[in-house]
Design a protein around this motif. Sequence first.
Motif, PDB file in Angstrom:
ATOM      1  N   ARG A 192     -14.049   6.437  -6.969  1.00 22.69           N
ATOM      2  CA  ARG A 192     -15.314   5.881  -6.486  1.00 22.69           C
ATOM      3  C   ARG A 192     -16.507   6.236  -7.381  1.00 22.69           C
ATOM      4  NH1 ARG A 192     -17.390   5.874  -1.180  1.00 22.69           N
ATOM      5  NH2 ARG A 192     -17.746   3.722  -1.700  1.00 22.69           N
TER       6      ARG A 192
ATOM      7  N   MET B 270     -10.284   1.800  -4.140  1.00 25.16           N
ATOM      8  CA  MET B 270     -11.631   2.026  -3.601  1.00 25.16           C
ATOM      9  C   MET B 270     -11.650   3.111  -2.532  1.00 25.16           C
ATOM     10  SD  MET B 270     -12.220  -1.404  -1.290  1.00 25.16           S
ATOM     11  CE  MET B 270     -11.051  -1.797   0.027  1.00 25.16           C
ATOM     12  N   ASP B 271     -10.492   3.488  -1.984  1.00 29.52           N
ATOM     13  CA  ASP B 271     -10.483   4.481  -0.901  1.00 29.52           C
ATOM     14  C   ASP B 271      -9.775   5.777  -1.296  1.00 29.52           C
ATOM     15  OD1 ASP B 271      -7.937   3.526  -1.017  1.00 29.52           O
ATOM     16  OD2 ASP B 271      -7.758   3.101   1.127  1.00 29.52           O
ATOM     17  N   ARG B 272      -9.715   6.060  -2.563  1.00 28.13           N
ATOM     18  CA  ARG B 272      -9.110   7.301  -3.039  1.00 28.13           C
ATOM     19  C   ARG B 272     -10.116   8.074  -3.875  1.00 28.13           C
ATOM     20  NH1 ARG B 272      -3.305   6.131  -2.452  1.00 28.13           N
ATOM     21  NH2 ARG B 272      -2.710   7.980  -3.624  1.00 28.13           N
ATOM     22  N   PRO B 273      -9.943   9.373  -4.102  1.00 29.65           N
ATOM     23  CA  PRO B 273      -8.821  10.217  -3.705  1.00 29.65           C
ATOM     24  C   PRO B 273      -8.861  10.598  -2.218  1.00 29.65           C
ATOM     25  CG  PRO B 273     -10.506  11.544  -4.753  1.00 29.65           C
ATOM     26  CD  PRO B 273     -10.969  10.122  -4.837  1.00 29.65           C
ATOM     27  N   GLN B 274      -7.683  10.861  -1.678  1.00 29.57           N
ATOM     28  CA  GLN B 274      -7.532  11.374  -0.318  1.00 29.57           C
ATOM     29  C   GLN B 274      -6.713  12.665  -0.378  1.00 29.57           C
ATOM     30  OE1 GLN B 274      -5.875   8.424   2.328  1.00 29.57           O
ATOM     31  NE2 GLN B 274      -7.221   6.812   1.566  1.00 29.57           N
TER      32      GLN B 274
ATOM     33  N   SER C  92     -23.284   8.593   0.525  1.00 29.09           N
ATOM     34  CA  SER C  92     -21.837   8.580   0.313  1.00 29.09           C
ATOM     35  C   SER C  92     -21.170   8.732   1.674  1.00 29.09           C
ATOM     36  CB  SER C  92     -21.442   9.740  -0.610  1.00 29.09           C
ATOM     37  OG  SER C  92     -20.057   9.749  -0.839  1.00 29.09           O
TER      38      SER C  92
ATOM     39  N   ASN D  60      -6.036  14.693   6.628  1.00 27.55           N
ATOM     40  CA  ASN D  60      -6.575  13.817   5.588  1.00 27.55           C
ATOM     41  C   ASN D  60      -8.003  13.429   5.909  1.00 27.55           C
ATOM     42  OD1 ASN D  60      -6.117  12.513   3.137  1.00 27.55           O
ATOM     43  ND2 ASN D  60      -5.365  10.627   4.064  1.00 27.55           N
ATOM     44  N   LEU D  61      -8.642  12.815   4.939  1.00 23.79           N
ATOM     45  CA  LEU D  61      -9.894  12.103   5.168  1.00 23.79           C
ATOM     46  C   LEU D  61      -9.906  10.928   4.216  1.00 23.79           C
ATOM     47  CD1 LEU D  61     -12.129  12.669   2.667  1.00 23.79           C
ATOM     48  CD2 LEU D  61     -12.216  14.882   3.769  1.00 23.79           C
ATOM     49  N   VAL D  62     -10.761   9.944   4.490  1.00 22.92           N
ATOM     50  CA  VAL D  62     -10.850   8.751   3.655  1.00 22.92           C
ATOM     51  C   VAL D  62     -12.281   8.650   3.137  1.00 22.92           C
ATOM     52  CG1 VAL D  62     -10.544   6.262   3.533  1.00 22.92           C
ATOM     53  CG2 VAL D  62      -9.076   7.623   5.037  1.00 22.92           C
ATOM     54  N   PRO D  63     -12.465   8.737   1.806  1.00 25.30           N
ATOM     55  CA  PRO D  63     -13.827   8.797   1.258  1.00 25.30           C
ATOM     56  C   PRO D  63     -14.434   7.412   1.082  1.00 25.30           C
ATOM     57  CG  PRO D  63     -12.282   8.991  -0.525  1.00 25.30           C
ATOM     58  CD  PRO D  63     -11.461   8.830   0.743  1.00 25.30           C
ATOM     59  N   TYR D  64     -14.245   6.548   2.041  1.00 20.61           N
ATOM     60  CA  TYR D  64     -14.726   5.164   1.889  1.00 20.61           C
ATOM     61  C   TYR D  64     -14.774   4.478   3.242  1.00 20.61           C
ATOM     62  CZ  TYR D  64     -14.736   0.208   0.674  1.00 20.61           C
ATOM     63  OH  TYR D  64     -15.051  -1.109   0.581  1.00 20.61           O
TER      64      TYR D  64
ATOM     65  N   TYR E  78       1.760   4.876   0.276  1.00 17.61           N
ATOM     66  CA  TYR E  78       1.077   6.030   0.893  1.00 17.61           C
ATOM     67  C   TYR E  78       1.980   7.242   0.991  1.00 17.61           C
ATOM     68  CZ  TYR E  78       2.921   2.807   4.335  1.00 17.61           C
ATOM     69  OH  TYR E  78       3.685   1.883   4.989  1.00 17.61           O
ATOM     70  N   GLN E  79       2.871   7.385   0.019  1.00 21.67           N
ATOM     71  CA  GLN E  79       3.654   8.607  -0.073  1.00 21.67           C
ATOM     72  C   GLN E  79       2.856   9.633  -0.887  1.00 21.67           C
ATOM     73  OE1 GLN E  79       6.320   8.418   1.849  1.00 21.67           O
ATOM     74  NE2 GLN E  79       5.883   6.257   2.116  1.00 21.67           N
ATOM     75  N   THR E  80       3.222  10.895  -0.736  1.00 20.67           N
ATOM     76  CA  THR E  80       2.457  11.921  -1.446  1.00 20.67           C
ATOM     77  C   THR E  80       2.875  12.030  -2.913  1.00 20.67           C
ATOM     78  OG1 THR E  80       3.979  13.632  -0.684  1.00 20.67           O
ATOM     79  CG2 THR E  80       2.039  13.249   0.652  1.00 20.67           C
TER      80      THR E  80
ATOM     81  N   TYR F  80       0.868  -1.164   0.000  1.00 21.89           N
ATOM     82  CA  TYR F  80       0.000   0.000   0.000  1.00 21.89           C
ATOM     83  C   TYR F  80       0.906   1.214   0.000  1.00 21.89           C
ATOM     84  CZ  TYR F  80      -3.864   3.124   0.956  1.00 21.89           C
ATOM     85  OH  TYR F  80      -4.794   4.128   0.867  1.00 21.89           O
TER      86      TYR F  80
ATOM     87  N   THR G  13     -16.400  10.766  -5.947  1.00 23.02           N
ATOM     88  CA  THR G  13     -15.676  11.664  -5.053  1.00 23.02           C
ATOM     89  C   THR G  13     -14.623  12.409  -5.859  1.00 23.02           C
ATOM     90  OG1 THR G  13     -15.986  10.176  -3.174  1.00 23.02           O
ATOM     91  CG2 THR G  13     -14.207  11.779  -2.997  1.00 23.02           C
TER      92      THR G  13
ATOM     93  N   LEU H 148      -2.781  12.549   0.118  1.00 21.88           N
ATOM     94  CA  LEU H 148      -2.048  11.750  -0.862  1.00 21.88           C
ATOM     95  C   LEU H 148      -2.220  12.255  -2.293  1.00 21.88           C
ATOM     96  CD1 LEU H 148      -2.713   8.171   0.548  1.00 21.88           C
ATOM     97  CD2 LEU H 148      -0.804   9.719   1.044  1.00 21.88           C
TER      98      LEU H 148
END
Lengths: 349, 349, 349, 349
Positions: free
Chosen positions: C311, C290-294, D235, D195-199, A50-52, A48, C323, C297
């Motif tokens: 998504r 499935m969990d992006r964009p954030q 969502s 951050n936030l996680v859209p999922y 997770y760098q920018t 996974y 999103t 990151l």
Amino acid sequence: MIKVGVLGATGNVGQRFMQMLENHPIFELEVLGASSRSAGKKYADACYWYQTEPIPEEYANKMVQTTDPTDKAYEDVDIVFSALPSDLAKKLEPEFAKEGKLVFSNASAMRMENDVPLMIPEVNYDHFEMLDIQRENRNYDGAIITNPNCSTICAVITLKPIMDKFGIDLVNITTMQAISGAGYNGVPSMAIIDNLVPYIGSEEEKMQTESLKLLGAIDKENNKFTDANFKIGVSCNRVSVIDGHTESIFVKTTEEATPEEIKKVMDKFDPLKEYNLPTYAKPIVIREEMDRPQPRLDRDAGNGMSISVGRIREDPVFGIKYTALEHNTIRGAAGASVLNAELYVKKYL
Amino acid sequence: MIKVGVLGATGNVGQRFMQMLENHPIFELEVLGASSRSAGKKYADACYWYQTEPIPEEYANKMVQTTDPTDKAYEDVDIVFSALPSDLAKKLEPEFAKEGKLVFSNASAMRMENDVPLMIPEVNYDHFEMLDIQRENRNYDGAIITNPNCSTICAVITLKPIMDKFGIDLVNITTMQAISGAGYNGVPSMAIIDNLVPYIGSEEEKMQTESLKLLGAIDKENNKFTDANFKIGVSCNRVSVIDGHTESIFVKTTEEATPEEIKKVMDKFDPLKEYNLPTYAKPIVIREEMDRPQPRLDRDAGNGMSISVGRIREDPVFGIKYTALEHNTIRGAAGASVLNAELYVKKYL
Amino acid sequence: MIKVGVLGATGNVGQRFMQMLENHPIFELEVLGASSRSAGKKYADACYWYQTEPIPEEYANKMVQTTDPTDKAYEDVDIVFSALPSDLAKKLEPEFAKEGKLVFSNASAMRMENDVPLMIPEVNYDHFEMLDIQRENRNYDGAIITNPNCSTICAVITLKPIMDKFGIDLVNITTMQAISGAGYNGVPSMAIIDNLVPYIGSEEEKMQTESLKLLGAIDKENNKFTDANFKIGVSCNRVSVIDGHTESIFVKTTEEATPEEIKKVMDKFDPLKEYNLPTYAKPIVIREEMDRPQPRLDRDAGNGMSISVGRIREDPVFGIKYTALEHNTIRGAAGASVLNAELYVKKYL
Amino acid sequence: MIKVGVLGATGNVGQRFMQMLENHPIFELEVLGASSRSAGKKYADACYWYQTEPIPEEYANKMVQTTDPTDKAYEDVDIVFSALPSDLAKKLEPEFAKEGKLVFSNASAMRMENDVPLMIPEVNYDHFEMLDIQRENRNYDGAIITNPNCSTICAVITLKPIMDKFGIDLVNITTMQAISGAGYNGVPSMAIIDNLVPYIGSEEEKMQTESLKLLGAIDKENNKFTDANFKIGVSCNRVSVIDGHTESIFVKTTEEATPEEIKKVMDKFDPLKEYNLPTYAKPIVIREEMDRPQPRLDRDAGNGMSISVGRIREDPVFGIKYTALEHNTIRGAAGASVLNAELYVKKYL
């Protein structure tokens, strides 16, 4: 180009190694080594990321290999960078060294071994001299060179020019360390939002012992390292910062020094300039603002390789105090190993 | 019931005063004083209430008054609690004292005056004795009693039992302080998310001077306070925590002491128990877990009036180190003033 | 090279303008304009620089100028970028336009004027055609071209390819916006740590009206803009994120579309590619995870100029939901103005 | 007093159950059940307690039991509250029901079974009537009653009074959910700071299906539940908040309604008042401020059992929109189960 591998390539420090080796002028990253859970998969699928910055394209589709030094994948590799967990490092790093590889390790397992250099290039590169003894002792064709704990590096780089010029009697440090130091899953958000944790396992002990080895010397008669001759006490805390360890440092010098003098020796400290190492940056950047350094604003100084120092001032107990800041996963981890390797190559290969 | 007022009632510490005075068994909050911008409005309209408990109903509709001591509103008031900004406190607190009010102040303006008690009830309530001198010097019918800076209180409560039993030679403290200490608008979110700020204006100086006054004595011949006889150096940092100052404290005792002995004297420290003061709680709560105290989990100990101490352990330089935690706007501000007042009432009224 | 100025150079968006204009291939930043409080000082002294990259050296020592268009400093300047507060923008932008300057403004003051283009280059650059009318109406030698609110840009860029291919009947958006959008001092830390604020003044109204103007047309007979023909409802929230607005977007298309089809038209959307504008990046980057964009990151995608979308899926009410994420101070502010200017220069100068 | 047990007592929701059952007037917590890793240990040793109130003293030394319903520990227990993970719940909850226990479950495993009530007491307690069918179908001496997902409860409580008065055609919800909903170790700090996680896995599906069951009816002819007759799209996002789910909710009513009318029916909604249930609080608290509800300030309304609603206003697409906030681990989890049990006891025991 020297072919290199990364052990533990999927973790947080492993990912930083890959960023630092992308487009590196003398190292070519050939092998991404990881646990059997990942080996055989494409790198982009195995980790996974997770760098920018996005995952370097040239590595995304590379097949992850095992961490077995006899694996054919490592055949042409001269150097491996180790971001292994400590227990695995203890077992695997010697195996790689026996197979003739130069192991530049960020793991803590071998750091305090009496024939293994614990090195910050700007501080004690004469400790490379121990490698002859190490090879003899351990029957290595290769060698193991370690870099210190992230929070140790930050402090010791700033202590070195002070010690050289004024001597050091006492050191006191309280750290405020970033969450990335514990790995991606290391610190639950419920533990650190609106909170801090005044404890990091073994961290204080590491800082106290590693600092003395780093600033110590080689006892050539007895073929071992001897500790520097000052006392150091540390208190470690985890705070709600993503990257960047901040340290409140207090120093009692042997010979009295003013804040202005301390600032001057730190600012002039630039011992490896002549080597033109690709990852090297001015080790210490002085901040003049009264409220700097700050992790979010200053961690990227020198591409993450410079320690930012500010608030150098008098202290009623120690004489001198200041605040130092380090990018813990670059200068304090992956970058530390890479810089060790770059200097080694320059001097010995 | 003794009628009391709060000066600076709309700010963060002012709101905490109101929470602590709601349903208080001996104080009845009569006057909410604030700047001319607020005076004349209903309290609920004059302030942005941002505590997690709703605004106490009995105060929501109360009319905010001025901070003029000759205002009729203060006629029946015997005690005022001051949460004024320092410049206003310097001007107004003496005026209230001249009008015969007992001023219990959280402001820094008068703390270091040589005839003004700076007080933590558990530490130095004998300093009340200076009030006769103060009244004579200043021609007050009332008096001014101050409490220390929030971060000073946290440290000094833990130092007091150590000093009493073992003596203290040297103290070193690095603080990690909550944002609420700077007031609601004090710290922009862009300054502290994923960040910390290694500087709080005048905080280090306050801790260094106030601690020595608090743990010092009254020189009865010369009618002035004399400082305690140890050295103290401090480094202050702001971290991303809402409430709760955490401090890494290092102490060199005069007489050697083990961590176990330090823990014992702290745990037994309970000097005001007999007075049954309404706001009083056991001053020090010992946490045995290796990773406590933590601000989010421990700041409310003793309804916010207890200092939580953990990680008492040996230090190579000082001998002893530990972590202390305080609810900075309760024990470190509003609660400190209220406790001072409760003890004064018990002893003198 | 075209000489340009920045109005409001010391604020958060002003600083972003300076970063984007450093080493720009066609614009040369000549004048840093700010309020009288700053004018006459060196830029580095006039502003608190809080970007993670250091202040561009060439600007640090530049003298800050006034925001008076008749000031000699602006003599050679052809373009000014405006990061002024709305009230000042309303007054000053027309004055600069009268003096013959092209004003590319990030302020909201003039956006909804019926002869002022509100522009996203990828969406409606035909609205430049209104400038002839504007010059005539207002007697400008220069012109005013505005870019939309940050959160509007994010949504509209993703809606444009959908509208072009399938038509749009209804849009619903809930935003989760970064603190940087309110300026450095805009959101107190006590308001947003362990919290969110479900309100941003005028933001919902801006998104609802600006979107319809942006996706609307020019009514050439009546020389005015006409709104796009769909309904849009918005709810705006501030969350604990430094940079990066995230939006949950729901769309009812006129002609039915599958998530796969929506993804395709978004991915192919690249209307300005041929112009080779220096600041241009692919407008939409599709994320498959499935969990992006954030925000942390993905905000820097395309150097902060690309909207990241993920998504894309079916919705029981609207048919389609997804999103979207935008770097609010680059794509949503400074970069938006700069891109408008680059396109104008390419097409008209 | 009715003797009760908690299954999954060491986790985050389990701890909340224990806080709600401490000093409960009709339930006496007799058995703390947890996995074999914990069973046999003292509760204080078996769990990491991370609530801000200390661990209730009466439970700290209690021995943790297994989750085997035939274990003698459960002999006198009539009710068990289940905070089990879904897979274990699926297996164990029916076993407890067969052994004659009333299982009030916060787990999702059984929620959508066609003979298992999914219940919010204020919304659909008539669904208790399904229990006769359930017992017959499944040969239970006890029964299983579930409560919905945390984010579903928040929305449905606010929808119920609207549906009753005006009818509902369409609902759209975007959630901003707290980290505690994922358990103590659920969200790494590196995933959510800045951050936030859209999922959130399965969350949207749960909200969409559970809402229709909750607001639906019992089809008595066919002995099954029938869904409510509106469409709902959702969502879900995870944000950097410790406790408190916030939801932007849009509603198209069947019969037109003004924001003022919606506010009125919500404010008057108080269907269980007459039962005087110990955990009951007014279900909806209306906030009038334009920037409320906010999770840190409002989550504890009604001891965490009230939904706070604010910003009720018109929407161009749906007609009505508002913001709702719920304490997700109290009202949305432990408190939901306890309230179900309290009502059952009142009505049937």
